[in-house]
Design a protein around this motif. Structure first.
Motif, PDB file in Angstrom:
ATOM      1  N   GLY A 159      -6.187   7.690   1.181  1.00 26.10           N
ATOM      2  CA  GLY A 159      -4.840   8.097   1.582  1.00 26.10           C
ATOM      3  C   GLY A 159      -3.761   7.179   1.042  1.00 26.10           C
ATOM      4  N   LEU A 160      -4.117   6.389   0.044  1.00 29.49           N
ATOM      5  CA  LEU A 160      -3.237   5.332  -0.444  1.00 29.49           C
ATOM      6  C   LEU A 160      -3.558   5.067  -1.908  1.00 29.49           C
ATOM      7  CD1 LEU A 160      -1.203   3.206   0.873  1.00 29.49           C
ATOM      8  CD2 LEU A 160      -3.161   1.681   1.007  1.00 29.49           C
ATOM      9  N   LYS A 161      -2.525   4.764  -2.674  1.00 31.56           N
ATOM     10  CA  LYS A 161      -2.703   4.298  -4.051  1.00 31.56           C
ATOM     11  C   LYS A 161      -1.863   3.045  -4.240  1.00 31.56           C
ATOM     12  CE  LYS A 161      -3.472   8.724  -6.485  1.00 31.56           C
ATOM     13  NZ  LYS A 161      -2.996   9.569  -7.616  1.00 31.56           N
ATOM     14  N   PHE A 162      -2.363   2.106  -5.043  1.00 30.09           N
ATOM     15  CA  PHE A 162      -1.546   0.924  -5.343  1.00 30.09           C
ATOM     16  C   PHE A 162      -2.004   0.288  -6.647  1.00 30.09           C
ATOM     17  CE2 PHE A 162      -5.129  -0.916  -3.052  1.00 30.09           C
ATOM     18  CZ  PHE A 162      -5.350  -2.138  -3.675  1.00 30.09           C
ATOM     19  N   THR A 163      -1.128  -0.546  -7.183  1.00 28.06           N
ATOM     20  CA  THR A 163      -1.390  -1.319  -8.396  1.00 28.06           C
ATOM     21  C   THR A 163      -1.284  -2.796  -8.046  1.00 28.06           C
ATOM     22  OG1 THR A 163      -0.505   0.420  -9.817  1.00 28.06           O
ATOM     23  CG2 THR A 163      -0.581  -1.811 -10.745  1.00 28.06           C
ATOM     24  N   PHE A 164      -2.145  -3.626  -8.672  1.00 27.00           N
ATOM     25  CA  PHE A 164      -1.979  -5.064  -8.485  1.00 27.00           C
ATOM     26  C   PHE A 164      -2.067  -5.781  -9.818  1.00 27.00           C
ATOM     27  CE2 PHE A 164      -6.542  -4.502  -8.249  1.00 27.00           C
ATOM     28  CZ  PHE A 164      -7.122  -5.693  -8.672  1.00 27.00           C
ATOM     29  N   ASP A 165      -1.351  -6.882  -9.896  1.00 26.95           N
ATOM     30  CA  ASP A 165      -1.174  -7.624 -11.148  1.00 26.95           C
ATOM     31  C   ASP A 165      -1.689  -9.038 -10.947  1.00 26.95           C
ATOM     32  OD1 ASP A 165      -0.352  -8.904 -13.443  1.00 26.95           O
ATOM     33  OD2 ASP A 165       1.719  -8.144 -13.368  1.00 26.95           O
ATOM     34  N   MET A 166      -2.774  -9.354 -11.614  1.00 25.94           N
ATOM     35  CA  MET A 166      -3.407 -10.658 -11.443  1.00 25.94           C
ATOM     36  C   MET A 166      -2.619 -11.802 -12.067  1.00 25.94           C
ATOM     37  SD  MET A 166      -6.123 -10.363  -9.609  1.00 25.94           S
ATOM     38  CE  MET A 166      -6.999 -11.867 -10.025  1.00 25.94           C
ATOM     39  N   SER A 167      -1.616 -11.477 -12.883  1.00 24.94           N
ATOM     40  CA  SER A 167      -0.806 -12.540 -13.483  1.00 24.94           C
ATOM     41  C   SER A 167       0.217 -13.097 -12.494  1.00 24.94           C
ATOM     42  CB  SER A 167      -0.091 -12.030 -14.731  1.00 24.94           C
ATOM     43  OG  SER A 167       0.906 -11.072 -14.389  1.00 24.94           O
ATOM     44  N   VAL A 168       0.402 -12.386 -11.362  1.00 26.55           N
ATOM     45  CA  VAL A 168       1.327 -12.832 -10.329  1.00 26.55           C
ATOM     46  C   VAL A 168       0.563 -13.711  -9.345  1.00 26.55           C
ATOM     47  CG1 VAL A 168       2.878 -12.081  -8.490  1.00 26.55           C
ATOM     48  CG2 VAL A 168       2.696 -10.736 -10.591  1.00 26.55           C
ATOM     49  N   PRO A 178      -0.888 -15.339  -5.965  1.00 24.67           N
ATOM     50  CA  PRO A 178      -1.301 -14.695  -4.709  1.00 24.67           C
ATOM     51  C   PRO A 178      -0.185 -14.702  -3.670  1.00 24.67           C
ATOM     52  CG  PRO A 178      -3.018 -16.170  -5.485  1.00 24.67           C
ATOM     53  CD  PRO A 178      -1.823 -16.402  -6.375  1.00 24.67           C
ATOM     54  N   LEU A 179      -0.052 -13.582  -2.980  1.00 21.02           N
ATOM     55  CA  LEU A 179       0.905 -13.405  -1.884  1.00 21.02           C
ATOM     56  C   LEU A 179       2.354 -13.510  -2.329  1.00 21.02           C
ATOM     57  CD1 LEU A 179      -0.976 -15.482   0.874  1.00 21.02           C
ATOM     58  CD2 LEU A 179      -1.093 -13.024   0.453  1.00 21.02           C
ATOM     59  N   GLU A 180       2.597 -13.330  -3.622  1.00 18.14           N
ATOM     60  CA  GLU A 180       3.968 -13.400  -4.148  1.00 18.14           C
ATOM     61  C   GLU A 180       4.358 -12.141  -4.910  1.00 18.14           C
ATOM     62  OE1 GLU A 180       4.931 -16.990  -6.189  1.00 18.14           O
ATOM     63  OE2 GLU A 180       4.150 -18.289  -4.587  1.00 18.14           O
ATOM     64  N   GLY A 181       3.757 -11.029  -4.548  1.00 21.74           N
ATOM     65  CA  GLY A 181       4.150  -9.764  -5.153  1.00 21.74           C
ATOM     66  C   GLY A 181       3.166  -9.210  -6.162  1.00 21.74           C
ATOM     67  N   ARG A 182       1.879  -9.482  -5.967  1.00 21.75           N
ATOM     68  CA  ARG A 182       0.868  -8.900  -6.850  1.00 21.75           C
ATOM     69  C   ARG A 182       0.828  -7.374  -6.750  1.00 21.75           C
ATOM     70  NH1 ARG A 182      -4.768 -12.536  -6.832  1.00 21.75           N
ATOM     71  NH2 ARG A 182      -3.923 -14.148  -8.222  1.00 21.75           N
ATOM     72  N   VAL A 183       1.158  -6.858  -5.571  1.00 24.07           N
ATOM     73  CA  VAL A 183       1.007  -5.425  -5.315  1.00 24.07           C
ATOM     74  C   VAL A 183       2.297  -4.687  -5.657  1.00 24.07           C
ATOM     75  CG1 VAL A 183       0.665  -3.694  -3.509  1.00 24.07           C
ATOM     76  CG2 VAL A 183      -0.747  -5.767  -3.540  1.00 24.07           C
ATOM     77  N   SER A 184       2.140  -3.545  -6.307  1.00 23.08           N
ATOM     78  CA  SER A 184       3.302  -2.688  -6.622  1.00 23.08           C
ATOM     79  C   SER A 184       2.873  -1.231  -6.580  1.00 23.08           C
ATOM     80  CB  SER A 184       3.863  -3.029  -8.002  1.00 23.08           C
ATOM     81  OG  SER A 184       2.896  -2.759  -9.008  1.00 23.08           O
ATOM     82  N   ASP A 185       3.855  -0.351  -6.695  1.00 19.21           N
ATOM     83  CA  ASP A 185       3.593   1.093  -6.803  1.00 19.21           C
ATOM     84  C   ASP A 185       2.679   1.607  -5.690  1.00 19.21           C
ATOM     85  OD1 ASP A 185       5.084   1.127  -9.224  1.00 19.21           O
ATOM     86  OD2 ASP A 185       3.322   0.420 -10.302  1.00 19.21           O
ATOM     87  N   VAL A 186       3.008   1.252  -4.449  1.00 21.02           N
ATOM     88  CA  VAL A 186       2.208   1.721  -3.314  1.00 21.02           C
ATOM     89  C   VAL A 186       2.648   3.136  -2.957  1.00 21.02           C
ATOM     90  CG1 VAL A 186       1.480   1.263  -0.956  1.00 21.02           C
ATOM     91  CG2 VAL A 186       2.027  -0.647  -2.487  1.00 21.02           C
ATOM     92  N   LEU A 187       1.699   4.045  -2.983  1.00 17.06           N
ATOM     93  CA  LEU A 187       1.981   5.456  -2.728  1.00 17.06           C
ATOM     94  C   LEU A 187       1.140   5.939  -1.553  1.00 17.06           C
ATOM     95  CD1 LEU A 187       1.845   6.860  -6.389  1.00 17.06           C
ATOM     96  CD2 LEU A 187       3.877   6.082  -5.127  1.00 17.06           C
ATOM     97  N   VAL A 188       1.708   6.833  -0.765  1.00 21.41           N
ATOM     98  CA  VAL A 188       0.988   7.473   0.325  1.00 21.41           C
ATOM     99  C   VAL A 188       1.104   8.981   0.167  1.00 21.41           C
ATOM    100  CG1 VAL A 188       1.277   5.562   1.942  1.00 21.41           C
ATOM    101  CG2 VAL A 188       3.029   7.342   1.814  1.00 21.41           C
ATOM    102  N   MET A 189       0.133   9.681   0.726  1.00 19.64           N
ATOM    103  CA  MET A 189       0.143  11.135   0.636  1.00 19.64           C
ATOM    104  C   MET A 189       0.996  11.720   1.755  1.00 19.64           C
ATOM    105  SD  MET A 189      -0.961  13.866  -0.976  1.00 19.64           S
ATOM    106  CE  MET A 189      -2.419  13.407  -1.924  1.00 19.64           C
ATOM    107  N   GLU A 190       1.974  12.520   1.380  1.00 22.55           N
ATOM    108  CA  GLU A 190       2.766  13.273   2.342  1.00 22.55           C
ATOM    109  C   GLU A 190       2.719  14.736   1.938  1.00 22.55           C
ATOM    110  OE1 GLU A 190       6.653  11.794   3.033  1.00 22.55           O
ATOM    111  OE2 GLU A 190       5.969   9.828   3.754  1.00 22.55           O
ATOM    112  N   GLY A 191       2.106  15.533   2.808  1.00 25.65           N
ATOM    113  CA  GLY A 191       1.864  16.924   2.429  1.00 25.65           C
ATOM    114  C   GLY A 191       0.845  16.954   1.313  1.00 25.65           C
TER     115      GLY A 191
END
Length: 526
Positions: free
Chosen positions: A434-443, A445-458
Motif C-alpha cells: 500500500g506504499l511506494k518509496f525511493t531511498f538514496d544511499m548517498s544521503v 542516515p536520517l537526513e532525507g534518504r527517503v523520497s517520492d513516498v506514494l500511497v494508494m487512494e482509490g
C-alpha cells in the motif's frame, strides 16, 4: 495527574494505625497466556529441547503448575486465590489445533479459582468460549457483557461471583474491553456495556449483599485499569490484562510499580505468555479496607522445574502439532526469496508476500499501509508445495498483527528509520504494501534518504500527505518500537494483539494458490 494519583507499593503502608491486620489474602494471578502451553524463549515464542537443556526457557503451563502447587503447599494455612485476567486463547499452534480445549484442560489441572473473559476468547465466536466454559469447573466472569440474546453464552458467563476464602466472602467483578467488537469476533448478539458503569453496578450489588472485599479482575488494559481504580468506588484491588504490562519493583523493563497505587486501590498485572505469575498479598481491617498491599511477579525461569505429569501431557498433545507443521498450505510457482541480504536492503518477494497478507487481512478496518521489518523474515520458501512448517520458519516469532493510526509525517519518519542502517544489514529495513518509496544511499542516515513516498487512494498512487492520518498494520514488535520504530509507540488507536502473522500469511497463501512470487518496484533504490 500521575503524580497525584499513583504511588509505589513502598509508599503504601495504608495507615490504619499500628493495629494488626484482621484478614490477609494472597492472590496468584496470570494474564494473556495466549496459548503458550509449551515453554517460551526470550522472544516469547516456543522454546525447544535445546533451550530447555541450556536453561534458557521460561514459563509454560507445566511451570505454572509447579509454582502454584508449591505456593499452595507453602501457604496451606493461609488464604490464597488463583485468578486469571483473560486471553488464554490464541497465540500458538496449540490454540490453532485444539481451539481452547488444551487451555481448558491445563487451567483446570492447575486449579484456577476464577477467570475473566478476554477478547481473544471470542476469536472463534461464542461457540469456542462456550466449549471452554463447559470444560472447566471454575467461574468465568465478565460483567459488562449483555448475553441475553446470545443463546450459546446466556447463563454461562457470570456478571460477578463470590468466593469464600478462610471464612471471608471475596467478590470478583470483571469487565472486557468494549472494542472487542473490532479486535475479535463476538458476533451481533453480544452487547458490550460501559466498563466503569457496569463495574460500579456490580460492586454496588455485592456491597448490598454484605460483601466488603471486592476485586476487579479485568481485561481492558492498564490505562483503563487505572481509570477504573480511580472511578469505581468500593474496589480493593484491580488485577488486569490485555495490555501485556509488566508491573514490577525489580525489573528494569517494568512500566510501573507492583502494585501501582491509585489512591488506596492497588493495580497489578504480570506481563503475558506464561512468563510470570503475579503474587500480591493484601491485609484488611474489620471493615474490609485494605491496610497494606505488597508483592512482585514471580519469573518462571529454569529454576522452576516443570511439573512432570503436565509436561508429559503437553508433549502428548503436541505430537499432532508436529504433524501440522508438515501440512501443505499452498504451492508456489517459484522460490519466494527471503534471503536476509536481500530483505534487509531492498524489496524482496517474501517481504511483499507478508506485507500483502497483513494488509489484506485488515483492509476493511480503514487500514491502507503495511510495514514489515526485514529482520522478522527468517528464510526463503522453495518452489512447489509450501508447508506450515516452512511458513513458521519464515515467521518464527509468534508476532501478532498490530493496527494503529499515525500521520503521514510519522510514516516518512518510519521509512527513514527503516533505511538508516542498510549498510550494516540491520533488520529494520521496511518491506511494505500500500506504499511506494525511493531511498538514496548517498544521503546520510536520517537526513532525507527517503523520497517520492506514494500511497494508494482509490485506484491511483498519490503523494503522501504529512499532515493526514493513515491507518497502518505492522507486527507487534515493530509497533512497540522494535528495530528503531519508536515513532509508532505513541500511535493512536493501537491494537497489538491481532492474529498470528504466520497464520495470516499461510491463509493468504492458501487463498491465492498457486502463489506466484513477485516484486513490483514498490521500493526503489537510487
Amino acid at each position: 495527574m500521575f503524580s497525584r494519583l499513583f504511588t509505589s507499593a513502598a509508599a503504601l503502608a495504608i495507615s490504619a494505625g499500628a493495629a494488626a491486620a484482621d484478614y490477609k489474602l494472597t492472590i496468584l494471578h496470570t494474564n494473556d497466556i495466549h496459548s503458550r502451553v509449551e515453554s517460551i524463549n526470550k522472544y516469547d515464542s516456543t522454546c525447544n529441547a535445546e533451550g530447555e537443556a541450556e536453561g534458557s526457557c521460561f514459563g509454560g503451563v507445566a511451570r505454572i503448575k509447579t509454582l502454584i502447587d508449591a505456593k499452595r503447599a507453602e501457604m496451606a494455612d493461609d488464604n490464597l486465590l488463583v485468578l486469571d485476567a483473560g486471553d488464554p486463547f490464541q497465540g500458538s499452534l496449540f490454540y490453532t489445533t485444539y481451539k481452547g480445549a488444551a487451555e481448558a484442560e491445563f487451567m483446570e489441572a492447575i486449579g484456577y479459582d476464577a477467570m475473566a473473559v478476554g477478547n481473544h476468547e471470542f476469536d472463534d465466536g461464542p461457540a469456542a468460549l462456550k466449549a471452554f466454559i463447559d470444560s472447566v469447573s471454575f467461574p468465568v466472569v465478565s460483567g459488562n457483557l449483555d448475553l441475553t440474546s446470545e443463546p450459546l453464552l446466556k447463563d454461562k458467563v457470570a456478571d460477578h461471583v463470590v468466593l469464600e476464602v478462610g471464612g471471608q466472602k471475596i467478590g470478583i467483578v470483571s469487565a472486557l474491553a468494549t472494542d472487542t467488537v473490532d479486535t475479535s469476533s463476538p458476533g451481533d448478539n453480544v452487547v458490550f456495556q460501559d466498563e466503569i458503569e457496569s463495574l460500579q453496578a456490580d460492586v454496588d450489588a455485592l456491597t448490598a449483599e454484605g460483601v466488603n472485599i471486592i476485586i476487579a479482575l479485568t481485561h481492558v488494559g492498564l490505562p483503563k485499569d487505572l481509570e477504573i481504580a480511580e472511578k469505581v468506588k468500593g474496589l480493593d484491588l484491580v488485577i488486569g490484562g490485555h495490555s501485556h504490562t509488566l508491573l514490577s519493583n525489580t525489573s528494569d523493563r517494568a512500566q510501573g510499580a507492583y502494585p501501582t497505587m491509585v489512591g488506596d486501590v492497588p493495580v497489578v498485572q504480570a506481563y503475558a505468555y506464561s512468563k510470570y505469575v503475579g503474587e500480591v498479598t493484601l491485609s484488611f481491617d474489620d471493615a474490609g479496607n485494605v491496610t497494606s498491599a505488597a508483592g512482585e511477579p514471580i519469573l518462571l525461569d529454569a529454576s522452576v522445574e516443570p511439573n512432570a505429569d503436565m509436561a508429559a501431557r503437553v508433549a502428548e498433545m503436541g505430537a499432532p502439532i508436529e504433524e501440522m507443521k508438515q501440512r501443505v498450505v499452498a504451492d508456489s510457482s517459484d522460490v519466494i526469496v527471503g534471503d536476509r541480504n536481500v530483505c534487509r536492503a531492498e524489496e524482496c518477494s517474501i517481504g511483499n508476500l507478508v506485507a500483502d497478507a497483513m494488509l489484506d487481512r485488515v483492509k476493511d478496518q480503514g487500514i491502507s499501509i503495511a510495514i514489515q521489518n526485514g529482520g522478522g523474515l527468517r528464510a526463503s520458501i522453495d518452489a512447489g508445495e509450501v508447508t506450515m512448517g516452512e511458513v513458521l520458519t519464515v515467521l518464527p516469532f509468534q508476532n501478532t498483527l498490530s493496527t494503529f493510526q499515525v500521520s503521514g509525517q510519522t510514516v516518512i519518519d518510519a521509512l527513514e528509520n527503516g533505511v538508516s542502517q542498510v549498510e550494516e544489514g540491520k533488520g529494520r529495513f521496511p518491506q511494505v504494501a500500500g506504499l511506494k518509496f525511493t531511498f538514496d544511499m548517498s544521503v546520510a542516515p536520517l537526513e532525507g534518504r527517503v523520497s517520492d513516498v506514494l500511497v494508494m487512494e482509490g485506484d491511483a498512487w498519490v503523494a503522501i500527505d504529512p499532515a493526514k492520518t493513515y491507518g497502518l498494520v505492522s507486527n507487534n514488535y515493530v509497533r512497540g518500537g522494535g528495530d528503531g520504530y519508536k515513532m509508532f509507540r505513541d500511535a493512536d488507536n493501537a491494537y497489538d494483539y491481532g492474529p498470528d502473522l504466520a497464520d495470516v500469511t499461510a491463509e493468504y497463501l492458501a487463498a491465492n494458490a498457486p502463489y506466484a512470487p513477485y516484486t513490483d518496484g514498490r521500493i526503489t533504490k537510487k
